[in-house]
Design an enzyme around this catalytic site. Structure first.
Site, PDB file in Angstrom:
ATOM      1  N   HIS A  33      74.726   0.672 -51.792  1.00  9.00           N
ATOM      2  CA  HIS A  33      75.332   1.507 -52.831  1.00  9.00           C
ATOM      3  C   HIS A  33      74.918   0.979 -54.195  1.00  9.00           C
ATOM      4  O   HIS A  33      75.037  -0.221 -54.470  1.00  9.00           O
ATOM      5  CB  HIS A  33      76.857   1.485 -52.689  1.00  9.00           C
ATOM      6  CG  HIS A  33      77.552   2.485 -53.550  1.00  9.00           C
ATOM      7  ND1 HIS A  33      77.588   3.829 -53.250  1.00  9.00           N
ATOM      8  CD2 HIS A  33      78.257   2.339 -54.698  1.00  9.00           C
ATOM      9  CE1 HIS A  33      78.283   4.466 -54.168  1.00  9.00           C
ATOM     10  NE2 HIS A  33      78.687   3.581 -55.076  1.00  9.00           N
ATOM     11  N   ASP A  35      75.390   1.618 -58.314  1.00  9.60           N
ATOM     12  CA  ASP A  35      76.162   2.261 -59.375  1.00  9.60           C
ATOM     13  C   ASP A  35      75.342   2.353 -60.650  1.00  9.60           C
ATOM     14  O   ASP A  35      74.864   1.337 -61.167  1.00  9.60           O
ATOM     15  CB  ASP A  35      77.439   1.464 -59.656  1.00  9.60           C
ATOM     16  CG  ASP A  35      78.461   1.589 -58.540  1.00  9.60           C
ATOM     17  OD1 ASP A  35      78.747   2.736 -58.145  1.00  9.60           O
ATOM     18  OD2 ASP A  35      78.972   0.560 -58.076  1.00  9.60           O
ATOM     19  N   HIS A  66      75.240   6.347 -57.074  1.00  9.15           N
ATOM     20  CA  HIS A  66      76.418   6.936 -57.715  1.00  9.15           C
ATOM     21  C   HIS A  66      76.147   7.038 -59.210  1.00  9.15           C
ATOM     22  O   HIS A  66      76.070   6.013 -59.905  1.00  9.15           O
ATOM     23  CB  HIS A  66      77.623   6.037 -57.411  1.00  9.15           C
ATOM     24  CG  HIS A  66      78.881   6.449 -58.092  1.00  9.15           C
ATOM     25  ND1 HIS A  66      79.987   5.612 -58.177  1.00  9.15           N
ATOM     26  CD2 HIS A  66      79.246   7.592 -58.724  1.00  9.15           C
ATOM     27  CE1 HIS A  66      80.958   6.231 -58.827  1.00  9.15           C
ATOM     28  NE2 HIS A  66      80.520   7.425 -59.181  1.00  9.15           N
ATOM     29  N   MET A 137      87.159   7.720 -55.730  1.00  8.06           N
ATOM     30  CA  MET A 137      87.296   6.433 -56.400  1.00  8.06           C
ATOM     31  C   MET A 137      88.728   5.927 -56.221  1.00  8.06           C
ATOM     32  O   MET A 137      89.690   6.644 -56.502  1.00  8.06           O
ATOM     33  CB  MET A 137      86.968   6.562 -57.880  1.00  8.06           C
ATOM     34  CG  MET A 137      85.497   6.866 -58.176  1.00  8.06           C
ATOM     35  SD  MET A 137      84.365   5.582 -57.558  1.00  8.06           S
ATOM     36  CE  MET A 137      84.952   4.116 -58.444  1.00  8.06           C
ATOM     37  N   ASP A 176      85.675   3.830 -52.798  1.00  4.16           N
ATOM     38  CA  ASP A 176      85.064   2.745 -53.547  1.00  4.16           C
ATOM     39  C   ASP A 176      86.059   2.203 -54.567  1.00  4.16           C
ATOM     40  O   ASP A 176      86.580   2.966 -55.387  1.00  4.16           O
ATOM     41  CB  ASP A 176      83.810   3.271 -54.265  1.00  4.16           C
ATOM     42  CG  ASP A 176      83.069   2.187 -55.036  1.00  4.16           C
ATOM     43  OD1 ASP A 176      83.451   1.012 -54.931  1.00  4.16           O
ATOM     44  OD2 ASP A 176      82.102   2.531 -55.742  1.00  4.16           O
TER      45      ASP A 176
END
Length: 226
Positions: A33, A35, A66, A137, A176
């Protein structure tokens, strides 16, 4: 629903990001993942397409990207070219959300919507049947290491039940923020099946063991979801 664990590169040592990416894969992470923060949509600046391209060279697992940016529609191609496997855009972002999702899919990527803790689940319902995944989130986006917000749990269940009502049984629901073995189980019991974990995994002496433990706890809890 397949339970998956995504180590979050945001929690890796920024001086050794390539090593951090490889560590996630070697430990058994299902995806990495990444960000992306623009310092405007969220009060922090993190990584960009160059980091995604680096990760694509270093690992073979999927790259879950993301986009915490104001205008994700302007960056679909650059992140697709960098090697993203999936792109998650915020329902709260600017631009034509439906058109951006179509562009993501046209590039051959999985497309998803992210919702902030204060955003109601109903906000994303109009596009739910057009996406592959939802990221709920469980902290306010922008910084790692925050405490899990338990008030987000009903939203996870609302999204899963709406997806099931639509016959969208393959929708992946990611969570997350503050994810560890205990909070992952809480989210799985509400219908989440993909777990993004940063601090919990990267600070572990044995990331592989923690991934196994998190995955097993989530599997057990997910069986309780009805």
């Amino acid at each position: 629903m397949q339970v998956q664990v995504f180590p979050s590169l945001l929690a890796a040592d920024f001086g050794h990001l390539a090593e951090g990416a490889r560590r996630a894969e070697e430990a058994g992470g299902d995806a990495l993942h990444i960000d992306v923060m623009d310092g405007v949509f969220v009060p922090n600046i993190s990584m960009g397409p160059a980091v995604v391209a680096m990760a694509r060279r270093e690992v073979h697992i999927p790259l879950s990207v993301h986009l915490m940016i104001v205008r994700p529609d302007r960056y679909v191609d650059v992140f697709a070219d960098a090697g993203a496997t999936s792109l998650l855009i915020h329902i709260e972002s600017e631009g034509d959300i439906s058109a951006t999702l179509k562009r993501i899919r046209a590039r051959g990527l999985r497309c998803g919507i992210t919702v902030n803790p204060e955003t109601p689940a109903e906000r994303l319902f109009p596009v739910l049947d057009a996406i592959d995944e939802v990221l709920c989130m469980t902290v306010h986006p922008g910084y790692g290491g925050q405490a899990f917000i338990p008030e987000t749990l009903p939203k996870i269940e609302a999204v899963r039940r709406r997806a099931n009502d639509l016959g969208h049984f393959r929708l992946d629901i990611l969570v997350d923020g503050g994810i560890n073995i205990e909070t992952a189980a809480q989210c799985a019991a509400r219908g989440a099946n993909c777990f993004v974990a940063g601090t919990f995994l990267y600070q572990a002496a044995d990331m592989s063991a923690m991934i196994v433990a998190l995955r097993e706890a989530a599997k057990s809890a997910l069986k309780l979801f009805r």
